[in-house]
Write a protein that holds these residues in place. Structure first.
Motif, PDB file in Angstrom:
ATOM      1  N   GLU A   1       0.871  -1.168   0.000  1.00  0.00           N
ATOM      2  CA  GLU A   1       0.000   0.000   0.000  1.00  0.00           C
ATOM      3  C   GLU A   1       0.909   1.219   0.000  1.00  0.00           C
TER       4      GLU A   1
ATOM      5  N   TRP B   1       2.964  -6.949   1.943  1.00  0.00           N
ATOM      6  CA  TRP B   1       2.600  -8.304   2.370  1.00  0.00           C
ATOM      7  C   TRP B   1       2.826  -9.287   1.222  1.00  0.00           C
TER       8      TRP B   1
ATOM      9  N   ASN C   1      -4.724 -13.222   0.243  1.00  0.00           N
ATOM     10  CA  ASN C   1      -4.024 -12.456   1.274  1.00  0.00           C
ATOM     11  C   ASN C   1      -4.139 -10.978   0.920  1.00  0.00           C
ATOM     12  N   ASP C   2      -4.538 -10.164   1.892  1.00  0.00           N
ATOM     13  CA  ASP C   2      -4.625  -8.732   1.654  1.00  0.00           C
ATOM     14  C   ASP C   2      -4.094  -7.976   2.869  1.00  0.00           C
ATOM     15  N   LYS C   3      -4.224  -6.657   2.835  1.00  0.00           N
ATOM     16  CA  LYS C   3      -3.653  -5.834   3.905  1.00  0.00           C
ATOM     17  C   LYS C   3      -4.224  -6.217   5.270  1.00  0.00           C
ATOM     18  N   LEU C   4      -5.515  -6.499   5.334  1.00  0.00           N
ATOM     19  CA  LEU C   4      -6.154  -6.815   6.607  1.00  0.00           C
ATOM     20  C   LEU C   4      -5.971  -8.277   7.010  1.00  0.00           C
ATOM     21  N   HIS C   5      -5.735  -9.144   6.022  1.00  0.00           N
ATOM     22  CA  HIS C   5      -5.577 -10.571   6.292  1.00  0.00           C
ATOM     23  C   HIS C   5      -4.353 -11.087   5.521  1.00  0.00           C
ATOM     24  N   PRO C   6      -3.154 -10.639   5.880  1.00  0.00           N
ATOM     25  CA  PRO C   6      -1.961 -11.002   5.101  1.00  0.00           C
ATOM     26  C   PRO C   6      -1.562 -12.466   5.232  1.00  0.00           C
TER      27      PRO C   6
ATOM     28  N   GLU D   1      -3.883 -15.128   5.470  1.00  0.00           N
ATOM     29  CA  GLU D   1      -5.044 -15.990   5.254  1.00  0.00           C
ATOM     30  C   GLU D   1      -4.627 -17.308   4.593  1.00  0.00           C
TER      31      GLU D   1
END
Length: 497
Positions: free
Chosen positions: A359, A365, A461-466, A468
Protein backbone atom coordinates in the motif's frame (compact mmCIF):
# COMPACT_ATOMS: atom_id res chain seq x y z
CA UNK A 1 -5.96 -42.41 -5.03
CA UNK A 2 -2.64 -44.20 -5.32
CA UNK A 3 0.35 -42.35 -6.81
CA UNK A 4 3.66 -44.19 -7.28
CA UNK A 5 6.78 -42.25 -8.25
CA UNK A 6 9.88 -44.05 -9.50
CA UNK A 7 13.30 -42.33 -9.53
CA UNK A 8 16.91 -43.42 -9.93
CA UNK A 9 20.13 -41.60 -9.09
CA UNK A 10 21.61 -42.01 -12.55
CA UNK A 11 18.62 -40.61 -14.43
CA UNK A 12 18.33 -36.81 -14.24
CA UNK A 13 16.73 -34.10 -16.35
CA UNK A 14 19.56 -31.67 -15.59
CA UNK A 15 21.01 -29.36 -12.97
CA UNK A 16 19.01 -26.25 -12.09
CA UNK A 17 20.58 -22.88 -12.86
CA UNK A 18 19.68 -20.68 -9.84
CA UNK A 19 18.62 -17.98 -12.30
CA UNK A 20 15.51 -20.07 -12.98
CA UNK A 21 14.10 -18.26 -9.92
CA UNK A 22 14.51 -14.76 -11.32
CA UNK A 23 11.94 -11.96 -11.46
CA UNK A 24 11.18 -8.69 -13.19
CA UNK A 25 10.81 -4.98 -12.33
CA UNK A 26 9.40 -2.55 -14.89
CA UNK A 27 8.26 1.07 -14.66
CA UNK A 28 4.70 -0.20 -14.93
CA UNK A 29 1.91 0.73 -12.55
CA UNK A 30 3.16 0.78 -8.96
CA UNK A 31 5.97 -1.71 -9.48
CA UNK A 32 8.52 1.09 -9.01
CA UNK A 33 6.73 4.20 -7.74
CA UNK A 34 4.91 3.03 -4.62
CA UNK A 35 6.52 -0.41 -4.87
CA UNK A 36 10.31 -0.72 -4.65
CA UNK A 37 10.76 3.07 -4.53
CA UNK A 38 8.83 5.49 -2.31
CA UNK A 39 10.79 8.45 -0.99
CA UNK A 40 8.30 9.51 1.69
CA UNK A 41 7.54 6.05 3.07
CA UNK A 42 8.51 5.59 6.76
CA UNK A 43 10.30 2.32 5.88
CA UNK A 44 12.35 3.81 3.04
CA UNK A 45 16.10 4.24 3.31
CA UNK A 46 18.18 7.29 2.38
CA UNK A 47 17.77 6.49 -1.34
CA UNK A 48 13.98 6.14 -1.19
CA UNK A 49 14.09 2.34 -1.41
CA UNK A 50 11.45 0.58 0.67
CA UNK A 51 13.24 -1.64 3.19
CA UNK A 52 10.09 -3.69 3.94
CA UNK A 53 9.90 -4.64 0.26
CA UNK A 54 13.63 -5.36 0.12
CA UNK A 55 13.28 -7.75 3.08
CA UNK A 56 10.60 -9.74 1.26
CA UNK A 57 12.68 -9.83 -1.93
CA UNK A 58 15.71 -11.07 0.01
CA UNK A 59 13.53 -13.76 1.55
CA UNK A 60 12.63 -14.99 -1.95
CA UNK A 61 16.35 -15.11 -2.85
CA UNK A 62 15.84 -13.92 -6.43
CA UNK A 63 19.17 -14.36 -8.27
CA UNK A 64 18.39 -12.15 -11.28
CA UNK A 65 15.93 -9.31 -11.96
CA UNK A 66 15.02 -8.12 -15.46
CA UNK A 67 14.87 -4.32 -15.92
CA UNK A 68 13.48 -1.90 -17.17
CA UNK A 69 10.97 -3.81 -19.29
CA UNK A 70 8.81 -5.13 -20.69
CA UNK A 71 6.85 -2.96 -23.06
CA UNK A 72 8.16 0.13 -21.27
CA UNK A 73 11.70 -0.39 -22.58
CA UNK A 74 10.79 0.10 -26.24
CA UNK A 75 10.18 3.83 -25.65
CA UNK A 76 12.89 4.33 -23.00
CA UNK A 77 15.91 6.60 -23.36
CA UNK A 78 18.46 5.32 -20.86
CA UNK A 79 20.23 8.69 -20.77
CA UNK A 80 17.11 10.22 -19.16
CA UNK A 81 17.58 8.01 -16.09
CA UNK A 82 21.13 8.98 -15.09
CA UNK A 83 22.76 11.97 -13.43
CA UNK A 84 21.29 14.39 -10.87
CA UNK A 85 17.62 13.63 -10.25
CA UNK A 86 16.60 17.26 -10.45
CA UNK A 87 17.84 17.48 -14.04
CA UNK A 88 16.15 14.30 -15.31
CA UNK A 89 13.25 14.87 -17.72
CA UNK A 90 9.72 13.58 -17.20
CA UNK A 91 8.67 11.55 -20.22
CA UNK A 92 5.49 9.98 -21.56
CA UNK A 93 5.51 6.19 -21.33
CA UNK A 94 3.55 5.23 -24.44
CA UNK A 95 3.36 1.55 -23.51
CA UNK A 96 1.31 2.06 -20.35
CA UNK A 97 0.04 5.65 -20.90
CA UNK A 98 1.79 6.93 -17.78
CA UNK A 99 4.18 9.70 -16.76
CA UNK A 100 7.73 8.61 -16.02
CA UNK A 101 9.65 11.11 -13.87
CA UNK A 102 12.88 9.08 -14.18
CA UNK A 103 13.57 9.34 -10.45
CA UNK A 104 14.23 5.61 -10.23
CA UNK A 105 16.83 5.23 -12.90
CA UNK A 106 19.79 3.11 -13.81
CA UNK A 107 21.91 3.94 -10.77
CA UNK A 108 18.99 3.56 -8.33
CA UNK A 109 18.15 0.16 -9.80
CA UNK A 110 21.76 -1.00 -9.50
CA UNK A 111 21.93 0.15 -5.87
CA UNK A 112 18.65 -1.63 -5.15
CA UNK A 113 19.89 -4.80 -6.85
CA UNK A 114 23.04 -4.86 -4.75
CA UNK A 115 21.06 -4.28 -1.56
CA UNK A 116 18.68 -7.18 -2.20
CA UNK A 117 21.46 -9.48 -3.44
CA UNK A 118 20.42 -9.93 -7.06
CA UNK A 119 22.09 -9.55 -10.43
CA UNK A 120 20.55 -7.39 -13.18
CA UNK A 121 19.30 -8.49 -16.55
CA UNK A 122 19.40 -5.17 -18.39
CA UNK A 123 17.22 -4.84 -21.51
CA UNK A 124 18.13 -2.75 -24.55
CA UNK A 125 15.57 -0.55 -26.30
CA UNK A 126 15.47 -2.04 -29.79
CA UNK A 127 12.09 -0.48 -30.56
CA UNK A 128 12.68 3.27 -30.98
CA UNK A 129 16.46 2.97 -30.70
CA UNK A 130 19.17 0.56 -31.78
CA UNK A 131 22.84 -0.37 -32.05
CA UNK A 132 24.47 2.93 -31.14
CA UNK A 133 22.45 3.41 -27.96
CA UNK A 134 23.01 -0.21 -26.91
CA UNK A 135 26.76 0.11 -27.39
CA UNK A 136 26.83 3.34 -25.39
CA UNK A 137 24.76 1.85 -22.55
CA UNK A 138 27.19 -1.06 -22.20
CA UNK A 139 30.13 1.36 -22.13
CA UNK A 140 28.46 3.52 -19.45
CA UNK A 141 27.65 0.48 -17.30
CA UNK A 142 30.64 -1.78 -17.71
CA UNK A 143 33.79 0.05 -18.80
CA UNK A 144 36.18 0.72 -15.87
CA UNK A 145 37.14 4.25 -16.92
CA UNK A 146 39.07 6.43 -19.31
CA UNK A 147 36.29 6.84 -21.88
CA UNK A 148 33.67 9.56 -22.02
CA UNK A 149 30.72 7.45 -20.89
CA UNK A 150 32.57 5.46 -18.23
CA UNK A 151 33.93 8.68 -16.77
CA UNK A 152 30.41 10.10 -16.86
CA UNK A 153 29.25 7.18 -14.72
CA UNK A 154 31.99 8.02 -12.25
CA UNK A 155 30.86 11.65 -12.15
CA UNK A 156 27.37 10.36 -11.33
CA UNK A 157 28.66 8.65 -8.19
CA UNK A 158 29.50 5.11 -9.36
CA UNK A 159 33.30 4.82 -9.55
CA UNK A 160 33.23 1.06 -10.12
CA UNK A 161 31.63 -0.45 -13.22
CA UNK A 162 28.23 -2.08 -12.79
CA UNK A 163 29.61 -5.26 -14.44
CA UNK A 164 26.26 -6.30 -15.91
CA UNK A 165 26.68 -9.67 -17.63
CA UNK A 166 23.15 -10.54 -18.81
CA UNK A 167 21.43 -8.38 -21.45
CA UNK A 168 18.10 -8.62 -23.25
CA UNK A 169 17.95 -7.67 -26.92
CA UNK A 170 14.63 -5.82 -26.75
CA UNK A 171 11.18 -6.97 -25.66
CA UNK A 172 8.35 -8.70 -27.54
CA UNK A 173 9.44 -7.29 -30.85
CA UNK A 174 6.97 -9.57 -32.68
CA UNK A 175 4.01 -7.82 -31.01
CA UNK A 176 2.06 -5.17 -32.98
CA UNK A 177 1.43 -3.44 -29.62
CA UNK A 178 5.16 -2.87 -29.19
CA UNK A 179 6.51 0.63 -29.89
CA UNK A 180 8.89 -0.03 -32.76
CA UNK A 181 7.42 -3.44 -33.68
CA UNK A 182 9.48 -5.27 -36.27
CA UNK A 183 9.17 -8.21 -38.60
CA UNK A 184 11.23 -11.29 -37.85
CA UNK A 185 13.68 -10.37 -40.62
CA UNK A 186 14.08 -6.80 -39.36
CA UNK A 187 14.50 -7.88 -35.75
CA UNK A 188 16.80 -10.81 -36.52
CA UNK A 189 19.20 -8.56 -38.43
CA UNK A 190 19.16 -5.88 -35.72
CA UNK A 191 19.61 -8.37 -32.88
CA UNK A 192 22.53 -9.96 -34.69
CA UNK A 193 24.33 -6.66 -35.28
CA UNK A 194 23.76 -5.41 -31.72
CA UNK A 195 25.02 -8.72 -30.35
CA UNK A 196 28.14 -8.58 -32.50
CA UNK A 197 28.87 -5.01 -31.43
CA UNK A 198 28.52 -5.49 -27.68
CA UNK A 199 30.50 -8.73 -27.81
CA UNK A 200 33.34 -6.83 -29.43
CA UNK A 201 33.44 -4.91 -26.16
CA UNK A 202 33.16 -8.05 -24.01
CA UNK A 203 32.68 -11.52 -25.54
CA UNK A 204 31.66 -12.93 -22.15
CA UNK A 205 28.38 -10.97 -22.11
CA UNK A 206 25.28 -13.19 -22.18
CA UNK A 207 22.60 -12.07 -24.62
CA UNK A 208 18.90 -12.97 -24.82
CA UNK A 209 17.13 -12.66 -28.17
CA UNK A 210 13.36 -12.12 -28.34
CA UNK A 211 11.29 -15.17 -29.09
CA UNK A 212 7.54 -15.02 -29.61
CA UNK A 213 5.46 -12.98 -27.17
CA UNK A 214 3.17 -15.95 -26.65
CA UNK A 215 2.23 -19.27 -28.17
CA UNK A 216 -0.86 -17.77 -29.85
CA UNK A 217 1.04 -15.30 -32.05
CA UNK A 218 0.29 -15.94 -35.75
CA UNK A 219 4.03 -15.90 -36.49
CA UNK A 220 4.89 -18.57 -33.88
CA UNK A 221 7.15 -20.55 -34.35
CA UNK A 222 8.36 -19.16 -37.69
CA UNK A 223 9.52 -16.07 -35.77
CA UNK A 224 11.98 -18.17 -33.75
CA UNK A 225 13.38 -19.83 -36.86
CA UNK A 226 13.91 -16.56 -38.73
CA UNK A 227 15.48 -14.73 -35.79
CA UNK A 228 17.84 -17.62 -35.07
CA UNK A 229 18.76 -17.91 -38.74
CA UNK A 230 20.29 -14.46 -38.31
CA UNK A 231 21.57 -14.52 -34.74
CA UNK A 232 22.14 -18.14 -33.70
CA UNK A 233 25.90 -17.94 -33.27
CA UNK A 234 26.01 -14.57 -31.48
CA UNK A 235 23.21 -14.90 -28.89
CA UNK A 236 23.08 -17.22 -25.91
CA UNK A 237 19.38 -17.51 -25.06
CA UNK A 238 16.00 -17.20 -26.72
CA UNK A 239 13.15 -15.73 -24.68
CA UNK A 240 9.65 -17.08 -24.05
CA UNK A 241 6.64 -15.26 -22.53
CA UNK A 242 3.40 -16.84 -21.32
CA UNK A 243 0.56 -15.83 -19.00
CA UNK A 244 -2.36 -17.94 -17.78
CA UNK A 245 -5.96 -17.10 -16.88
CA UNK A 246 -9.17 -18.66 -15.60
CA UNK A 247 -11.94 -16.24 -16.47
CA UNK A 248 -14.32 -19.17 -17.01
CA UNK A 249 -13.68 -20.48 -13.47
CA UNK A 250 -12.88 -23.92 -14.86
CA UNK A 251 -10.59 -25.28 -12.14
CA UNK A 252 -9.86 -28.57 -13.94
CA UNK A 253 -8.55 -26.80 -17.04
CA UNK A 254 -6.78 -24.07 -15.09
CA UNK A 255 -4.83 -26.62 -13.04
CA UNK A 256 -3.80 -28.33 -16.28
CA UNK A 257 -2.34 -25.19 -17.90
CA UNK A 258 1.25 -26.15 -17.08
CA UNK A 259 0.82 -28.63 -19.94
CA UNK A 260 0.57 -25.57 -22.18
CA UNK A 261 3.86 -24.30 -20.77
CA UNK A 262 5.44 -27.72 -21.35
CA UNK A 263 4.28 -27.74 -24.98
CA UNK A 264 5.49 -24.16 -25.59
CA UNK A 265 8.96 -24.94 -24.23
CA UNK A 266 9.27 -28.18 -26.17
CA UNK A 267 8.20 -26.57 -29.45
CA UNK A 268 10.79 -23.80 -29.04
CA UNK A 269 13.45 -26.38 -28.19
CA UNK A 270 12.65 -28.24 -31.42
CA UNK A 271 12.96 -25.04 -33.45
CA UNK A 272 16.30 -24.20 -31.80
CA UNK A 273 17.63 -27.67 -32.53
CA UNK A 274 16.36 -27.51 -36.11
CA UNK A 275 18.30 -24.28 -36.71
CA UNK A 276 21.34 -25.84 -34.99
CA UNK A 277 21.18 -28.80 -37.39
CA UNK A 278 20.57 -26.57 -40.42
CA UNK A 279 23.62 -24.48 -39.55
CA UNK A 280 25.66 -27.57 -38.60
CA UNK A 281 26.46 -25.76 -35.38
CA UNK A 282 28.04 -27.28 -32.30
CA UNK A 283 26.32 -24.75 -30.06
CA UNK A 284 23.18 -25.50 -28.06
CA UNK A 285 20.67 -22.67 -27.70
CA UNK A 286 19.29 -22.28 -24.18
CA UNK A 287 16.03 -20.63 -23.18
CA UNK A 288 15.15 -17.66 -20.99
CA UNK A 289 11.49 -17.76 -19.91
CA UNK A 290 11.66 -14.14 -18.84
CA UNK A 291 7.92 -13.46 -18.41
CA UNK A 292 5.49 -15.93 -16.85
CA UNK A 293 2.66 -15.79 -14.33
CA UNK A 294 -1.09 -15.91 -13.84
CA UNK A 295 -2.67 -12.68 -15.11
CA UNK A 296 -6.34 -11.91 -15.60
CA UNK A 297 -7.89 -10.56 -12.39
CA UNK A 298 -7.14 -6.89 -13.09
CA UNK A 299 -7.98 -6.72 -16.80
CA UNK A 300 -11.30 -4.92 -16.45
CA UNK A 301 -10.09 -2.54 -13.73
CA UNK A 302 -7.07 -1.57 -15.85
CA UNK A 303 -9.41 -0.19 -18.54
CA UNK A 304 -10.75 2.32 -16.02
CA UNK A 305 -7.39 3.85 -15.04
CA UNK A 306 -6.71 7.54 -15.67
CA UNK A 307 -3.87 8.01 -18.21
CA UNK A 308 -0.72 10.10 -17.90
CA UNK A 309 -0.10 9.94 -14.16
CA UNK A 310 2.87 8.62 -12.19
CA UNK A 311 2.41 5.13 -10.78
CA UNK A 312 -1.17 4.26 -11.82
CA UNK A 313 -2.69 1.14 -10.25
CA UNK A 314 -2.24 -1.19 -13.21
CA UNK A 315 -2.13 -5.01 -13.39
CA UNK A 316 -2.69 -5.32 -9.64
CA UNK A 317 -3.95 -8.90 -9.63
CA UNK A 318 -5.01 -10.04 -6.17
CA UNK A 319 -4.08 -13.70 -6.24
CA UNK A 320 -6.23 -16.52 -4.91
CA UNK A 321 -5.32 -19.85 -3.37
CA UNK A 322 -6.29 -21.39 -6.73
CA UNK A 323 -3.66 -19.21 -8.44
CA UNK A 324 -1.03 -20.44 -5.98
CA UNK A 325 -1.77 -24.05 -6.98
CA UNK A 326 -1.31 -23.13 -10.64
CA UNK A 327 1.94 -21.25 -9.97
CA UNK A 328 3.19 -24.38 -8.19
CA UNK A 329 2.46 -26.40 -11.35
CA UNK A 330 4.16 -23.81 -13.57
CA UNK A 331 7.29 -23.90 -11.39
CA UNK A 332 7.34 -27.68 -11.78
CA UNK A 333 7.16 -27.23 -15.56
CA UNK A 334 10.15 -24.87 -15.58
CA UNK A 335 12.14 -27.22 -13.36
CA UNK A 336 11.27 -30.22 -15.56
CA UNK A 337 12.91 -28.38 -18.46
CA UNK A 338 16.00 -27.22 -16.57
CA UNK A 339 18.22 -28.85 -19.18
CA UNK A 340 17.22 -26.10 -21.61
CA UNK A 341 15.46 -23.39 -19.57
CA UNK A 342 18.34 -21.80 -17.68
CA UNK A 343 16.79 -18.43 -16.76
CA UNK A 344 13.21 -17.52 -15.90
CA UNK A 345 11.60 -14.34 -14.56
CA UNK A 346 8.34 -14.35 -12.64
CA UNK A 347 6.53 -11.27 -13.93
CA UNK A 348 6.61 -9.17 -11.97
CA UNK A 349 8.03 -8.69 -8.46
CA UNK A 350 6.02 -5.96 -6.69
CA UNK A 351 2.37 -4.82 -7.12
CA UNK A 352 1.97 -5.53 -10.85
CA UNK A 353 1.05 -9.22 -11.27
CA UNK A 354 3.39 -9.86 -8.38
CA UNK A 355 4.03 -12.06 -5.33
CA UNK A 356 4.57 -8.93 -3.18
CA UNK A 357 1.91 -6.25 -2.67
CA UNK A 358 2.20 -2.87 -1.00
CA UNK A 359 0.00 0.00 0.00
CA UNK A 360 1.46 3.37 -0.91
CA UNK A 361 2.42 4.85 2.44
CA UNK A 362 1.36 1.62 4.15
CA UNK A 363 2.42 -2.01 4.66
CA UNK A 364 3.79 -4.69 2.35
CA UNK A 365 2.60 -8.30 2.37
CA UNK A 366 3.01 -11.66 0.64
CA UNK A 367 0.41 -12.75 -1.91
CA UNK A 368 -0.66 -16.40 -2.13
CA UNK A 369 1.68 -17.09 -5.06
CA UNK A 370 4.64 -15.95 -2.95
CA UNK A 371 4.73 -19.28 -1.14
CA UNK A 372 5.23 -21.88 -3.91
CA UNK A 373 7.85 -19.57 -5.44
CA UNK A 374 9.60 -19.15 -2.07
CA UNK A 375 9.91 -22.89 -1.47
CA UNK A 376 10.89 -23.69 -5.05
CA UNK A 377 13.62 -21.05 -4.83
CA UNK A 378 14.82 -22.42 -1.51
CA UNK A 379 14.68 -26.15 -2.21
CA UNK A 380 14.60 -26.42 -6.01
CA UNK A 381 18.29 -25.81 -6.65
CA UNK A 382 19.82 -29.16 -7.39
CA UNK A 383 19.50 -32.03 -9.85
CA UNK A 384 16.01 -32.62 -11.24
CA UNK A 385 15.35 -36.36 -11.34
CA UNK A 386 13.83 -37.92 -14.44
CA UNK A 387 11.05 -39.69 -12.56
CA UNK A 388 8.17 -41.84 -13.77
CA UNK A 389 4.73 -41.38 -12.21
CA UNK A 390 1.87 -43.88 -12.00
CA UNK A 391 -1.36 -42.08 -11.14
CA UNK A 392 -4.87 -41.62 -12.44
CA UNK A 393 -5.73 -38.88 -14.92
CA UNK A 394 -8.63 -36.73 -16.07
CA UNK A 395 -9.85 -34.93 -19.17
CA UNK A 396 -10.22 -31.16 -19.40
CA UNK A 397 -11.48 -28.63 -21.90
CA UNK A 398 -8.13 -27.59 -23.40
CA UNK A 399 -5.13 -29.77 -22.58
CA UNK A 400 -6.36 -33.34 -23.05
CA UNK A 401 -5.48 -36.07 -20.57
CA UNK A 402 -3.73 -34.73 -17.46
CA UNK A 403 -2.40 -36.67 -14.43
CA UNK A 404 -3.96 -35.81 -11.08
CA UNK A 405 -0.48 -35.44 -9.56
CA UNK A 406 1.92 -32.77 -10.83
CA UNK A 407 5.21 -33.94 -9.31
CA UNK A 408 8.85 -32.87 -9.43
CA UNK A 409 11.83 -34.36 -7.56
CA UNK A 410 15.06 -32.48 -6.84
CA UNK A 411 18.14 -34.30 -5.55
CA UNK A 412 20.82 -32.42 -3.62
CA UNK A 413 24.14 -34.26 -4.10
CA UNK A 414 25.89 -32.38 -1.27
CA UNK A 415 23.45 -33.62 1.39
CA UNK A 416 21.83 -36.56 -0.35
CA UNK A 417 18.40 -35.07 0.39
CA UNK A 418 15.51 -35.30 -2.06
CA UNK A 419 12.78 -32.67 -2.18
CA UNK A 420 9.46 -33.42 -3.83
CA UNK A 421 7.08 -30.74 -5.07
CA UNK A 422 3.59 -32.12 -5.70
CA UNK A 423 0.27 -30.48 -6.55
CA UNK A 424 -2.78 -32.69 -6.08
CA UNK A 425 -5.15 -31.64 -8.86
CA UNK A 426 -7.92 -33.92 -7.69
CA UNK A 427 -10.86 -31.94 -6.31
CA UNK A 428 -12.10 -34.63 -3.89
CA UNK A 429 -9.56 -37.39 -3.32
CA UNK A 430 -6.29 -37.41 -1.43
CA UNK A 431 -3.20 -38.86 -3.09
CA UNK A 432 -1.45 -41.77 -1.38
CA UNK A 433 2.10 -41.18 -2.59
CA UNK A 434 4.61 -44.00 -2.62
CA UNK A 435 8.15 -43.00 -3.55
CA UNK A 436 10.20 -45.75 -5.16
CA UNK A 437 13.88 -44.86 -4.75
CA UNK A 438 15.24 -48.32 -5.51
CA UNK A 439 17.61 -46.60 -7.91
CA UNK A 440 19.31 -44.98 -4.89
CA UNK A 441 21.51 -46.78 -2.40
CA UNK A 442 20.07 -47.02 1.11
CA UNK A 443 16.67 -45.96 2.38
CA UNK A 444 15.10 -42.51 2.61
CA UNK A 445 12.90 -41.08 5.37
CA UNK A 446 10.36 -38.28 5.21
CA UNK A 447 11.45 -35.58 7.67
CA UNK A 448 9.32 -32.58 6.65
CA UNK A 449 5.99 -31.99 4.93
CA UNK A 450 4.91 -28.42 4.15
CA UNK A 451 1.51 -27.86 2.55
CA UNK A 452 -0.40 -24.92 1.14
CA UNK A 453 -4.10 -25.65 1.57
CA UNK A 454 -7.35 -23.78 2.09
CA UNK A 455 -11.02 -24.70 2.07
CA UNK A 456 -11.80 -21.71 -0.21
CA UNK A 457 -10.20 -21.74 -3.68
CA UNK A 458 -10.74 -17.99 -3.91
CA UNK A 459 -9.16 -17.07 -0.57
CA UNK A 460 -6.63 -14.20 -0.82
CA UNK A 461 -4.02 -12.46 1.27
CA UNK A 462 -4.62 -8.73 1.65
CA UNK A 463 -3.65 -5.83 3.90
CA UNK A 464 -6.15 -6.81 6.61
CA UNK A 465 -5.58 -10.57 6.29
CA UNK A 466 -1.96 -11.00 5.10
CA UNK A 467 -1.74 -14.57 6.47
CA UNK A 468 -5.04 -15.99 5.25
CA UNK A 469 -3.21 -18.41 2.93
CA UNK A 470 0.09 -19.54 4.41
CA UNK A 471 2.07 -22.79 4.43
CA UNK A 472 1.55 -25.30 7.21
CA UNK A 473 3.70 -28.03 8.68
CA UNK A 474 1.93 -31.39 8.32
CA UNK A 475 2.62 -34.07 10.92
CA UNK A 476 2.31 -37.73 9.94
CA UNK A 477 3.53 -39.40 13.12
CA UNK A 478 4.97 -42.85 12.44
CA UNK A 479 4.42 -43.54 8.76
CA UNK A 480 5.49 -46.27 6.44
CA UNK A 481 6.38 -45.86 2.79
CA UNK A 482 3.14 -44.05 1.82
CA UNK A 483 2.49 -40.33 2.38
CA UNK A 484 -0.96 -38.83 1.93
CA UNK A 485 -1.52 -35.36 0.46
CA UNK A 486 -4.94 -33.72 0.56
CA UNK A 487 -7.00 -32.81 -2.52
CA UNK A 488 -6.36 -29.43 -4.15
CA UNK A 489 -3.12 -28.75 -2.28
CA UNK A 490 0.45 -27.74 -3.06
CA UNK A 491 3.02 -29.77 -1.09
CA UNK A 492 6.73 -29.98 -0.36
CA UNK A 493 7.90 -33.37 0.91
CA UNK A 494 11.49 -33.59 2.11
CA UNK A 495 13.41 -36.85 2.44
CA UNK A 496 16.86 -37.58 3.83
CA UNK A 497 18.95 -40.76 3.54
Amino acid sequence: MKCTIHAARQFTRGTVDPRLFGSFVEQLGRAVYGGVYEVDHPASDEEGLRTDVMNLVRELDVPVVRFPGGNYVSNFNWEDSIGPKESRPTRLDLAWKALDPNQFGLQEFMHWARKVGTEPMMVFNLGTRGLAEARELVEYCNHPGGSYLSDLRKQHGSPEPFAIKLWGLGNEMDGPWQVGHKTAEEYGRLACEVAKAVKLFDPSLELVACGSSNVFMPTFPQWEETVLDHAYEVVDYLSLHMYFRNEEKDIATFLACSAGMDSFIETVVHVCDYVKAKKRSKKTMYLCFDEWNVWFHSLQKDKEQKPWIVGPSLLEDVYTFEDALVVGCLLNSLLRHCDRVKIACLAQLVNTIAPIMTETGGPAWRQTIYWPFYYASKYGRGEVLDCRVEVGSYENAQYGTIPYADTLLVHHPDTGEIDMFVVNRHQRQALAIELDLSGFSGSYTLFEHIALEHKDLYAVNDKLHPDEVVPKQISHGDIGSVVEVAPLTWNLLRFHP
